[in-house]
Design a protein around this motif. Structure first.
Motif, PDB file in Angstrom:
ATOM      1  N   VAL A  44     -27.688-129.944-154.104  1.00 27.32           N
ATOM      2  CA  VAL A  44     -28.839-130.819-153.993  1.00 27.32           C
ATOM      3  C   VAL A  44     -28.972-131.405-155.336  1.00 27.32           C
ATOM      4  O   VAL A  44     -29.094-130.540-155.827  1.00 27.32           O
ATOM      5  CB  VAL A  44     -30.097-130.766-153.776  1.00 27.32           C
ATOM      6  CG1 VAL A  44     -30.850-131.414-152.885  1.00 27.32           C
ATOM      7  CG2 VAL A  44     -29.537-130.127-151.646  1.00 27.32           C
TER       8      VAL A  44
ATOM      9  N   ASP B 156     -29.872-127.581-143.788  1.00 31.28           N
ATOM     10  CA  ASP B 156     -30.176-125.891-144.455  1.00 31.28           C
ATOM     11  C   ASP B 156     -30.312-125.134-144.364  1.00 31.28           C
ATOM     12  O   ASP B 156     -28.722-124.793-143.190  1.00 31.28           O
ATOM     13  CB  ASP B 156     -31.937-126.654-144.629  1.00 31.28           C
ATOM     14  CG  ASP B 156     -32.887-126.351-143.219  1.00 31.28           C
ATOM     15  OD1 ASP B 156     -31.735-125.692-143.205  1.00 31.28           O
ATOM     16  OD2 ASP B 156     -33.913-126.174-143.600  1.00 31.28           O
TER      17      ASP B 156
ATOM     18  N   ASP C 254     -29.685-124.593-154.914  1.00 29.12           N
ATOM     19  CA  ASP C 254     -30.431-125.775-153.398  1.00 29.12           C
ATOM     20  C   ASP C 254     -29.758-126.129-153.339  1.00 29.12           C
ATOM     21  O   ASP C 254     -29.223-127.422-153.456  1.00 29.12           O
ATOM     22  CB  ASP C 254     -32.069-126.568-153.883  1.00 29.12           C
ATOM     23  CG  ASP C 254     -31.887-127.031-152.286  1.00 29.12           C
ATOM     24  OD1 ASP C 254     -32.290-126.603-151.336  1.00 29.12           O
ATOM     25  OD2 ASP C 254     -33.139-128.286-152.709  1.00 29.12           O
ATOM     26  N   TYR C 255     -28.869-125.205-152.051  1.00 28.34           N
ATOM     27  CA  TYR C 255     -27.944-126.077-151.322  1.00 28.34           C
ATOM     28  C   TYR C 255     -28.028-127.025-149.445  1.00 28.34           C
ATOM     29  O   TYR C 255     -29.134-126.395-148.930  1.00 28.34           O
ATOM     30  CB  TYR C 255     -27.077-125.490-150.964  1.00 28.34           C
ATOM     31  CG  TYR C 255     -26.506-124.825-152.013  1.00 28.34           C
ATOM     32  CD1 TYR C 255     -24.473-125.350-152.267  1.00 28.34           C
ATOM     33  CD2 TYR C 255     -26.626-123.908-153.071  1.00 28.34           C
ATOM     34  CE1 TYR C 255     -24.029-125.217-153.509  1.00 28.34           C
ATOM     35  CE2 TYR C 255     -25.469-123.293-154.409  1.00 28.34           C
ATOM     36  CZ  TYR C 255     -24.754-123.998-154.104  1.00 28.34           C
ATOM     37  OH  TYR C 255     -23.809-123.598-155.753  1.00 28.34           O
ATOM     38  N   ARG C 256     -26.993-127.383-149.757  1.00 29.72           N
ATOM     39  CA  ARG C 256     -27.233-128.211-148.382  1.00 29.72           C
ATOM     40  C   ARG C 256     -25.250-128.018-147.617  1.00 29.72           C
ATOM     41  O   ARG C 256     -24.569-127.780-147.911  1.00 29.72           O
ATOM     42  CB  ARG C 256     -27.133-129.857-147.605  1.00 29.72           C
ATOM     43  CG  ARG C 256     -28.371-130.184-148.535  1.00 29.72           C
ATOM     44  CD  ARG C 256     -30.368-129.399-147.339  1.00 29.72           C
ATOM     45  NE  ARG C 256     -31.079-129.519-147.897  1.00 29.72           N
ATOM     46  CZ  ARG C 256     -31.970-129.372-148.896  1.00 29.72           C
ATOM     47  NH1 ARG C 256     -31.355-127.477-149.091  1.00 29.72           N
ATOM     48  NH2 ARG C 256     -33.164-129.371-148.535  1.00 29.72           N
ATOM     49  N   TYR C 257     -25.687-127.780-146.017  1.00 24.67           N
ATOM     50  CA  TYR C 257     -23.576-126.945-145.436  1.00 24.67           C
ATOM     51  C   TYR C 257     -23.694-128.169-144.468  1.00 24.67           C
ATOM     52  O   TYR C 257     -24.300-128.554-143.609  1.00 24.67           O
ATOM     53  CB  TYR C 257     -24.429-125.645-145.542  1.00 24.67           C
ATOM     54  CG  TYR C 257     -25.110-124.682-146.581  1.00 24.67           C
ATOM     55  CD1 TYR C 257     -24.507-123.577-146.566  1.00 24.67           C
ATOM     56  CD2 TYR C 257     -26.618-124.875-146.592  1.00 24.67           C
ATOM     57  CE1 TYR C 257     -24.746-122.762-148.298  1.00 24.67           C
ATOM     58  CE2 TYR C 257     -27.404-123.585-147.466  1.00 24.67           C
ATOM     59  CZ  TYR C 257     -26.112-122.767-147.749  1.00 24.67           C
ATOM     60  OH  TYR C 257     -26.976-122.292-149.157  1.00 24.67           O
TER      61      TYR C 257
ATOM     62  N   GLU D 281     -24.896-134.453-139.717  1.00 24.52           N
ATOM     63  CA  GLU D 281     -25.563-134.283-141.637  1.00 24.52           C
ATOM     64  C   GLU D 281     -26.055-133.637-141.746  1.00 24.52           C
ATOM     65  O   GLU D 281     -25.496-131.994-141.647  1.00 24.52           O
ATOM     66  CB  GLU D 281     -27.237-134.065-140.850  1.00 24.52           C
ATOM     67  CG  GLU D 281     -27.300-135.882-140.249  1.00 24.52           C
ATOM     68  CD  GLU D 281     -29.161-135.485-139.354  1.00 24.52           C
ATOM     69  OE1 GLU D 281     -29.633-136.662-139.860  1.00 24.52           O
ATOM     70  OE2 GLU D 281     -29.213-134.123-139.555  1.00 24.52           O
ATOM     71  N   TRP D 282     -25.690-133.126-143.035  1.00 19.20           N
ATOM     72  CA  TRP D 282     -25.635-132.166-143.609  1.00 19.20           C
ATOM     73  C   TRP D 282     -27.074-130.858-143.670  1.00 19.20           C
ATOM     74  O   TRP D 282     -28.139-131.558-143.836  1.00 19.20           O
ATOM     75  CB  TRP D 282     -25.650-132.330-145.925  1.00 19.20           C
ATOM     76  CG  TRP D 282     -24.275-132.568-145.874  1.00 19.20           C
ATOM     77  CD1 TRP D 282     -23.579-133.562-145.286  1.00 19.20           C
ATOM     78  CD2 TRP D 282     -23.017-131.504-146.352  1.00 19.20           C
ATOM     79  NE1 TRP D 282     -22.345-133.893-145.661  1.00 19.20           N
ATOM     80  CE2 TRP D 282     -21.979-132.508-146.111  1.00 19.20           C
ATOM     81  CE3 TRP D 282     -23.506-130.507-146.954  1.00 19.20           C
ATOM     82  CZ2 TRP D 282     -21.148-131.745-146.726  1.00 19.20           C
ATOM     83  CZ3 TRP D 282     -21.950-129.643-146.963  1.00 19.20           C
ATOM     84  CH2 TRP D 282     -20.731-130.870-147.148  1.00 19.20           C
TER      85      TRP D 282
END
Length: 250
Positions: free
Chosen positions: A245, A220, A200-203, A217-218
């Motif tokens: 995350v 999805d 589960d990553y943020r980009y 903001e990071w």
């Protein structure tokens, strides 16, 4: 020989001689890396990231298969015991493969024939020629983790071979980056899909070598895809950054 010297000299000027770039790099990577932590530089080229990370006190594993670039890395960092230079490529599985080398522009040497074909059709690459091919040894990210430990950050800059690199990783890393080129948009989306399958990553996205994030903001995966869609028609290449995350404790 003259062409090779010109190509490496051009890379050194581009990545080491621009005022303020190292300071900007240290500020950005300081969000991911700290003293004593391990950083993987996959596709280290002439070591500009290595230099910035060492300013942060990071223990660097610099992976680079090009012989000319390896000579530069050993000249710059061969006596630094906190820098390990690995003269190999990274891919989906151990073995050997072919690297298409651009002597005049070694920064775009690639192990991905489909990437070379895609960018060769882009007018911005009209003067780029992949004029020779060399055989290189290939290892995996899992191999590197097993040998050097899990990195706090992993930079992947392998000219269209990102999916192969990520395919050799069996578990998510805390943070990483990979290159984005509008001419190879679909390959970047495939790398994004591979990351999503791992965790589960943020980009976020940084244009070219600005070392600044485009979003406050990071995002999805869908949000990042929208950002890349906006930059694609402008021809604005750069780097995608991914941050895992944290898992909530039970």
């Amino acid at each position: 020989m003259l062409g090779r010297a010109w190509g490496i000299g051009r890379s050194l000027a581009m990545y080491h001689a621009i005022p303020g770039r190292q300071r900007r790099m240290a500020r950005l990577y300081g969000e991911f890396l700290g003293p004593g932590e391990v950083g993987f530089d996959i596709g280290a080229h002439v070591g500009s990231r290595v230099r910035a990370w060492r300013r942060l006190g990071v223990r660097v594993v610099a992976v680079e298969p090009q012989p000319d670039c390896l000579r530069v890395l050993r000249w710059l960092y061969g006596r630094d015991h906190e820098v390990t230079i690995v003269p190999k490529a990274v891919g989906a599985a151990r073995g050997r493969s072919r690297l298409a080398v651009s002597t005049a522009t070694p920064t775009v040497s690639s192990m991905s024939p489909s990437w070379v074909e895609a960018v060769a059709a882009d007018r911005r690459f009209a003067r780029v020629h992949w004029n020779r091919s060399i055989e290189v040894e290939v290892i995996t990210l899992d191999d590197l983790v097993a040998t050097y430990g899990e990195p706090a950050f992993c930079k992947i800059d392998v000219e269209g071979f990102e999916v192969d690199v990520l395919s050799g990783l069996s578990h998510p890393l805390p943070a990483l980056s990979f290159e984005y080129l509008p001419a190879a948009h679909d390959l970047a989306l495939a790398a994004l899909d591979r990351l999503e399958s791992l965790g589960d990553y943020r980009y976020n996205y940084s244009v070219v070598e600005t070392m600044r994030f485009t979003s406050h903001e990071w995002l999805d995966a869908a949000g990042l895809s929208a950002v890349l869609d906006r930059h694609r028609p402008l021809g604005r290449s750069g780097d995608v950054y991914a941050r895992l995350v944290p898992t909530e404790p039970h």
